[in-house]
Write a protein that holds these residues in place. Structure first.
Motif, short mmCIF file in Angstrom:
data_model
loop_
_atom_site.label_atom_id
_atom_site.label_comp_id
_atom_site.label_asym_id
_atom_site.label_seq_id
_atom_site.Cartn_x
_atom_site.Cartn_y
_atom_site.Cartn_z
N GLU A 177 0.82 -1.37 0.17
CA GLU A 177 -0.14 -0.07 -0.05
C GLU A 177 0.83 1.26 -0.06
O GLU A 177 0.09 2.33 0.23
CB GLU A 177 -1.05 0.12 1.33
CG GLU A 177 -1.73 -1.21 1.14
CD GLU A 177 -2.72 -1.42 0.13
OE1 GLU A 177 -3.24 -0.38 -0.33
OE2 GLU A 177 -2.91 -2.75 -0.30
N LEU A 178 2.06 1.00 -0.07
CA LEU A 178 3.00 2.26 -0.09
C LEU A 178 3.05 3.19 -1.56
O LEU A 178 3.45 2.57 -2.55
CB LEU A 178 4.43 1.90 0.26
CG LEU A 178 4.59 1.20 1.37
CD1 LEU A 178 6.15 0.79 1.71
CD2 LEU A 178 4.26 2.07 2.75
N ASP A 179 2.38 4.34 -1.40
CA ASP A 179 2.40 5.15 -2.80
C ASP A 179 3.69 5.27 -3.38
O ASP A 179 3.95 5.18 -4.58
CB ASP A 179 1.55 6.35 -2.60
CG ASP A 179 -0.01 6.12 -2.09
OD1 ASP A 179 -0.50 5.08 -2.52
OD2 ASP A 179 -0.29 7.23 -1.45
N TRP A 180 4.55 5.53 -2.53
CA TRP A 180 6.04 5.78 -2.96
C TRP A 180 6.71 5.00 -3.53
O TRP A 180 7.67 5.16 -4.36
CB TRP A 180 7.09 6.65 -2.02
CG TRP A 180 7.09 5.87 -1.02
CD1 TRP A 180 6.69 5.56 0.22
CD2 TRP A 180 8.49 4.73 -0.71
NE1 TRP A 180 7.32 4.58 0.85
CE2 TRP A 180 8.18 4.10 0.39
CE3 TRP A 180 9.50 4.39 -1.64
CZ2 TRP A 180 9.40 3.12 0.83
CZ3 TRP A 180 10.40 3.66 -1.58
CH2 TRP A 180 10.26 3.02 -0.07
N ALA A 181 6.29 3.69 -3.34
CA ALA A 181 6.87 2.34 -3.61
C ALA A 181 6.31 1.61 -4.75
O ALA A 181 6.41 0.37 -5.18
CB ALA A 181 7.35 1.74 -2.64
#
Length: 602
Positions: free
Chosen positions: A447-451
């Protein structure tokens, strides 16, 4: 660790502050913790300093330390006599021999910091010689004449010309004697005009020279001719013994003459753990002095003083004074277009983050940080409240306000600003990886947007691979992060832990929020994460060379250039991180398979 006290507090309308042990010269002694209510001061004595937690309201506040605490600093023991090293004795003998050879009726005095430090039992190589009846360059000529009579050569000498724009108000002669540079200047007195920071200089007496100096503890002389200490303000020794920062002349006039002396007073107070004189504090916080500091002193000189504070052994005390004396917004001036507008308590927040970072950096078991890592780590902590604040430049581009502070407010190196901003940028990413690094598994990483793009690459690479390690995904994400921050990753980790200091689930960015620095928990988390990163083999991952270079990518993928090369580099780095034992040939074979599958699909 949260501190529970066996007392009941009722109707305390003002914020509470649990005093940090770093406000005291002896961090091992017990503290008196003061809670100020609307009508009384409730004290809880005997709380061991090691139990101090860092809990306070982020509303505007001041630290109230009772007068009895200020007076409790024990007298400082000074050396009865200045003990010269063998090199110092030889240097001074040479200077006296020059006087005898040239038949000079001249008094030579070592001035300022060297005398102070020697009396405190500290060594110093900062020897400044004050001469009573000639200029420094004239004495240098006499010294050369003496050396010539002995067929000796000058090791090195130079004249630093007067340069008022750089606050160099007097010519200084320098000579290398026994492999040590010595400064020579004449005793002087100075007068300032109302609207100028550049004084009128003239020859003066030793007493006039002593009284023109910034602080009484810096006004002492060591008379080389007589071998004695001279305290011509008649209070330098006493102030040194009692640990007081005092100006020889009235503080306000002293600061208005040269407002930089305000910052020097704070720096020396923090460096030695001394108490600022009440008259000095009143003058330093006055509107006139604050305006003068902002208008008369170059930003480069201000930045130099701040750098010395942050790099010294008392940065928390220094920044606390800047905040309490209302100098924080003067020193770290922000553009008027800054958005979101900084809160009134930003100085207190900066002080809190700085103090917590200092405590963490002082923990021996956290490993060794270089001087540069400590310095920029302290800046990163202090400027955390501004990490999301931007302003518009002349072209309308949004620029981080931290860049403005370094570039314009303090005139520091561009690399300093870039490193601190990079720490801030990686802090949020690091924070999102900490739970997985602690647990050593890939918990909630999808769920990590940056990843998102990295995870997509990872899924494509490891699809249907039963041998992929359980820590593969966290290794890939952490590897990308560490390659961005490089050898400042430990500082970034500490900074990310500071952002976890919230109470009752409140957002740290809210002005009404509270910070709860559970330092022992932070230390344990840091050690766990550091160990995991070591176990994953990522300690110096930024130095790892790509298994496949750009030329090889173009050959295998049949590319002529463009953005597709960058995309392949990201995929190959993901593969390399996912398979730490993989070879260059295996990586190339994977590329060929991907290319073949794509061709069949097309």
């Amino acid at each position: 660790m949260r501190l529970s006290l066996p007392i009941t507090l009722i109707n305390l309308p003002k914020p509470l502050f649990l005093i940090s042990p770093f406000r005291y010269r002896n961090p091992n002694r017990s503290l008196t913790v003061a809670f100020r209510t609307s009508s009384s001061l409730l004290r809880v004595s005997g709380v061991p300093s090691r139990l101090c937690c860092y809990w306070f309201s982020t509303k505007a506040m001041t630290t109230n330390v009772g007068e009895e605490d200020k007076q409790s600093i024990p007298p400082i023991e000074l050396k009865e006599n200045i003990e010269l090293t063998e090199k110092e004795r030889k240097i001074f003998d040479r200077l006296l021999s020059t006087l005898r050879y040239c038949n000079l009726d001249t008094q030579l005095r070592v001035a300022g910091g060297w005398v102070r430090d020697k009396l405190l039992g500290k060594e110093s190589d900062d020897i400044d010689i004050a001469i009573d009846n000639m200029s420094g360059s004239e004495f240098l000529d006499k010294f050369k004449e003496y050396l010539s009579s002995r067929d000796e050569e000058v090791q090195g000498d130079t004249i630093i010309e007067r340069n008022p724009d750089q606050s160099k108000h007097l010519e200084t002669a320098k000579m290398r004697i026994y492999d040590q540079w010595i400064d020579f200047v004449n005793l002087r007195s100075e007068e300032y005009t109302e609207n100028s920071r550049i004084p009128t200089m003239k020859f003066g007496t030793a007493k006039e020279d002593a009284f023109r100096r910034d602080l009484t503890i810096n006004s002492l002389f060591y008379n080389i001719n007589s071998g004695s200490v001279e305290d011509l303000t008649e209070r330098g020794i006493d102030d040194l013994k009692s640990g007081k920062i005092v100006t020889p002349l009235p503080a306000k006039a002293t600061f208005l003459d040269d407002p930089l002396r305000v910052l020097r007073a704070i720096r020396f107070g923090a460096r030695f753990g001394f108490t600022l004189d009440e008259e000095l504090k009143e003058a330093a916080s006055s509107e006139e002095v604050r305006v003068a500091l902002g208008e008369k002193i170059s930003r480069e000189r201000i930045g130099n003083e701040i750098d010395l504070m942050i790099s010294g052994n008392g940065p928390v005390s220094a920044v606390t004074y800047l905040s309490e004396l209302k100098l924080f917004p003067v020193v770290f001036s922000l553009p008027s277009s800054a958005e979101p507008s900084p809160s009134e308590n930003c100085g207190s927040l900066s002080q809190a983050y700085l103090e917590a970072m200092w405590s963490l950096l002082q923990t021996p078991r956290l490993g060794n940080f270089s001087g540069e890592q400590r310095r920029l780590g302290m800046y990163a902590a202090m400027f955390l409240p501004f990490r999301k604040t931007v302003y518009k430049d002349k072209k309308g581009k949004s620029i981080p306000v931290v860049n403005h502070i370094f570039k314009f407010s303090m005139k520091r190196k561009t690399s300093d600003a870039e490193t601190v901003m990079n720490i801030h940028q990686t802090t949020e990413r690091f924070r999102s990886l900490i739970p997985s690094l602690e647990a050593k598994n890939d918990v909630e990483l999808d769920e990590l947007d940056w990843a998102a793009y990295i995870i997509d690459h990872w899924k494509a690479i490891t699809l249907n691979d039963p041998l992929i390690p359980a820590t593969s995904k966290i290794r890939v994400l952490t590897g990308f992060l560490l390659r961005d921050i490089k050898d400042f990753w430990r500082v970034s980790l500490l900074t990310s832990l500071l952002l976890s200091a919230t109470v009752d689930g409140m957002n740290e960015d809210q002005d009404i929020g509270q910070l709860d620095f559970q330092l022992e928990k932070m230390r344990e988390t840091y050690l766990t994460v550091e160990a995991t990163i070591h176990d994953l083999g990522l300690d110096s991952i930024w130095d790892a060379k790509p298994l496949v270079n750009g030329r090889e990518i173009m050959q295998i993928a049949e590319l002529k250039g463009g953005s597709l090369i960058r995309e392949w580099q990201q995929k190959l780095l993901t593969w390399q991180l996912a398979y730490p034992n993989g070879t260059a040939e295996e990586c190339k074979e994977w590329m060929r398979d991907i290319k073949a599958k794509r061709q069949r699909t097309e």
